[in-house]
Write an enzyme that holds these catalytic residues in place. Structure first.
Site, short mmCIF file in Angstrom:
data_model
loop_
_atom_site.label_atom_id
_atom_site.label_comp_id
_atom_site.label_asym_id
_atom_site.label_seq_id
_atom_site.Cartn_x
_atom_site.Cartn_y
_atom_site.Cartn_z
N HIS A 5 0.81 -1.22 0.00
CA HIS A 5 0.00 0.00 0.00
C HIS A 5 0.85 1.27 0.00
O HIS A 5 0.31 2.38 -0.20
CB HIS A 5 -0.94 0.00 1.21
CG HIS A 5 -2.29 0.59 0.92
ND1 HIS A 5 -2.50 1.55 -0.05
CD2 HIS A 5 -3.51 0.37 1.47
CE1 HIS A 5 -3.76 1.89 -0.08
NE2 HIS A 5 -4.41 1.19 0.84
N ARG A 6 2.14 1.17 0.22
CA ARG A 6 3.01 2.34 0.06
C ARG A 6 3.11 2.73 -1.41
O ARG A 6 3.30 3.91 -1.74
CB ARG A 6 4.41 2.04 0.60
CG ARG A 6 4.50 1.74 2.08
CD ARG A 6 5.92 1.34 2.46
NE ARG A 6 6.36 0.16 1.73
CZ ARG A 6 7.59 -0.36 1.80
NH1 ARG A 6 8.50 0.22 2.57
NH2 ARG A 6 7.91 -1.42 1.10
#
Length: 445
Positions: free
Chosen positions: A416-417
Site C-alpha cells: 500500500h506504500r
C-alpha cells in the site's frame, strides 16, 4: 603432498552451507572435477566438484553438518607428492569459486562417442541447456550391450551431473546432441524419457524424534530458513492489502482445451496459469505502480519497464520464487514453457540463485492444492503478487440465466506504500477481463 580444500563461496554471498551427503569416502581416489558432495545453501542444492585429483585423506564434516564458508571441508593426498606446498594465505586464496571452478583436463581429442543402437534413428539438435526440448522419437532403446565406453569421463557441467544423478542416469550412456560434445540438461532429460527413468523423491532434511516420540524436530535450515526470513521481512516492512475477485473463466478454460487439442501446440501444455501470466504482463504495462519497488535508502519509487515474473513453486525443501526474465516479451506458448521449466527445476532443487533475484511481480497458483483463495505475502522488493484459486464447476449467472460455469477466485496482495486501492482494483479487473474473455488480450499492449 597433502592439501586442504575449503568450502568456497557458492556464488550467492551466503556465509554457510549444509552438507547434504558425501559422494566419496576416505581412501577413495578421485579425478579432477569429479562430484564429491552435495551441499544445500539457503537457496538451492549444489553439487560440489573436486578441485584436485588425488586420494581422499580426511573428510572434515558429516552429512547434516552446517559448514562455514572458508572452513576446511576435505583433505587430499595429491598425486605427484614432490610439488611444493603453498603458503597458508596463498592456499586460501587459491580455492576457486564453485561456479565453474576446476579446469577440465586438456585434450586435443573429443571424448569418444557411444555407438548408436542399430535399427533406430535420432535427431541431433544443438540447444542451450535452459531451453525446453521435446525428445526426438527413437525406435530402439539403447542398452549397455551396444554401448562403447569412452576413454574420458563424459563432459558435462555440475548441474547436469546433478540432474543425471537424481534421475538415475549414467552419463556414459548419454550422447551429447551438440557439436561441442558437452552433455546438456536436455540430453539427460531426453535419455531419461526414452528409457523410462522415474524421478526419485527429493532428499528431505534429517529429522529426530524425542525419547517419547510425541514430537518430531526438523532443523530450520536451507531453503526453509531463507523463505521464513524473507516472509517475515516482507510482512513487517510492506503494508499488505489483499483484494479478491471471483470470476467466470469458462471462455479461458475452453481456450485451454482447444489449445491442448491442437497438435502444433499440445507439447507446450498451455494452461490457465500461462493465460493468467500473459494477462498480468499486459496489465502491468498499463498499471506500472504494481510493477515497482520502494527504495527506502534512496527515498525513491522505482518503476520497472520490464516484467521479471516470479512463479511461486512449492518444493520438498520449501517455497522458492524463481522468475522469468522479460516475461512481457514472450508469447503464450513461450510463457507456458518457461513456467514448466522453472517449476521442474525448482522441484529438483536446482534453481540457480540468480533466477530468484530481481523479480518485479509474482504469481502463485494455490488452486492446484484445491484452495479457493488466500492472502499471499509479497516476495520482498515487489509491489504485488496474484494468487489463482481452484477452478470449480458451479452454478453461475450467465446471460440472465443460471448455468454451470467454470469459476475462479483471484486474490491480489499489494504494497500500500506503492499502490492505492483504486490502482490495485483496476489492475485486478483488467487481469480478470482477459481470463473472462481471452479475446480482450488482442486489445491490450
Amino acid at each position: 603432498m597433502t592439501v586442504d580444500f575449503r568450502l568456497p563461496d557458492l556464488g550467492e554471498g551466503l556465509p554457510e552451507a549444509e552438507l547434504v551427503q558425501w559422494l566419496v569416502a576416505e581412501g577413495d581416489t578421485v579425478a579432477l572435477n569429479q562430484t564429491i558432495a552435495e551441499v544445500e545453501t539457503a537457496k538451492a542444492v549444489v553439487e560440489l566438484p573436486s578441485p584436485h585429483a588425488g586420494i581422499i585423506r580426511t573428510l572434515h564434516a558429516a552429512a547434516g553438518d552446517v559448514v562455514e564458508v572458508g572452513s576446511v571441508l576435505i583433505s587430499y593426498d595429491l598425486e605427484g607428492g614432490d610439488e611444493p606446498a603453498p603458503a597458508p594465505e596463498e592456499e586460501a586464496k587459491a580455492e576457486p569459486n564453485l561456479v565453474g571452478y576446476g579446469a577440465a583436463p586438456t585434450s586435443s581429442k573429443r571424448p569418444a562417442r557411444r555407438a548408436r543402437a542399430t535399427g533406430g534413428a535420432a535427431t541431433d539438435t544443438a540447444v542451450l541447456e535452459s531451453e525446453v526440448l521435446q525428445a526426438a522419437p527413437h525406435d530402439a532403446t539403447p542398452t549397455p550391450d551396444v554401448v562403447e565406453r569412452p576413454l574420458e569421463r563424459p563432459r558435462s557441467t555440475p548441474p547436469v551431473r546433478a540432474l543425471a544423478k537424481q534421475l538415475g542416469v549414467d552419463l556414459v550412456l548419454v550422447e551429447a546432441s551438440g557439436a561441442s560434445g558437452i552433455i546438456t540438461r536436455a540430453d539427460v532429460e531426453a535419455y531419461a524419457e526414452r528409457v523410462g527413468v522415474a524421478e526419485p523423491a527429493p532428499v528431505l532434511p534429517a529429522v529426530r524424534r524425542d525419547s517419547e516420540e510425541r514430537t518430531t524436530r526438523t532443523p530450520i535450515r536451507g531453503v526453509r530458513k531463507h523463505t521464513a526470513a524473507a516472509m517475515v521481512q516482507s510482512a513487517f516492512t510492506a503494508p499488505h492489502v489483499t483484494t479478491f475477485l471471483t470470476i467466470d473463466v469458462t471462455p479461458a478454460m475452453e481456450l485451454v482445451a482447444s489449445l491442448k487439442a491442437d497438435r502444433a501446440l499440445a507439447d507446450h501444455r498451455i494452461g490457465i496459469m500461462a493465460i493468467a501470466a500473459k494477462a498480468v504482463c499486459l496489465a502491468l504495462g498499463r498499471h506500472p505502480s504494481l510493477n515497482s519497488r520502494w527504495d527506502d535508502e534512496a527515498g525513491e519509487i522505482v518503476e520497472h519497464h520490464y516484467v521479471n515474473l516470479g512463479i511461486a513453486a512449492a518444493t520438498g525443501r520449501g517455497l522458492v520464487v524463481p522468475n522469468i526474465r522479460d516475461a512481457q516479451e514472450l508469447a503464450l506458448a513461450e510463457l507456458a514453457d518457461a513456467i514448466r521449466t522453472l517449476a521442474e527445476t525448482a522441484r529438483a532443487g536446482k534453481t540457480a540463485p540468480a533466477d530468484m533475484m530481481g523479480g518485479t511481480f509474482s504469481i502463485t497458483n494455490v488452486g492446484v492444492f484445491g484452495v479457493d483463495a488466500g492472502t499471499p505475502i509479497l516476495n520482498p522488493g515487489e509491489a504485488g503478487i496474484l494468487a489463482l484459486g481452484a477452478v470449480r464447476r458451479q452454478p453461475w449467472e450467465h446471460r440472465g440465466e443460471i448455468a454451470l460455469r467454470d469459476v475462479m477466485t483471484l486474490a491480489l496482495s499489494f504494497d500500500h506504500r506503492l499502490v492505492d486501492g483504486e490502482q490495485g482494483a483496476k489492475f485486478m479487473v483488467e487481469v480478470a477481463d482477459v481470463l473472462r474473455e481471452p479475446g480482450r488480450a488482442m486489445l491490450l499492449r
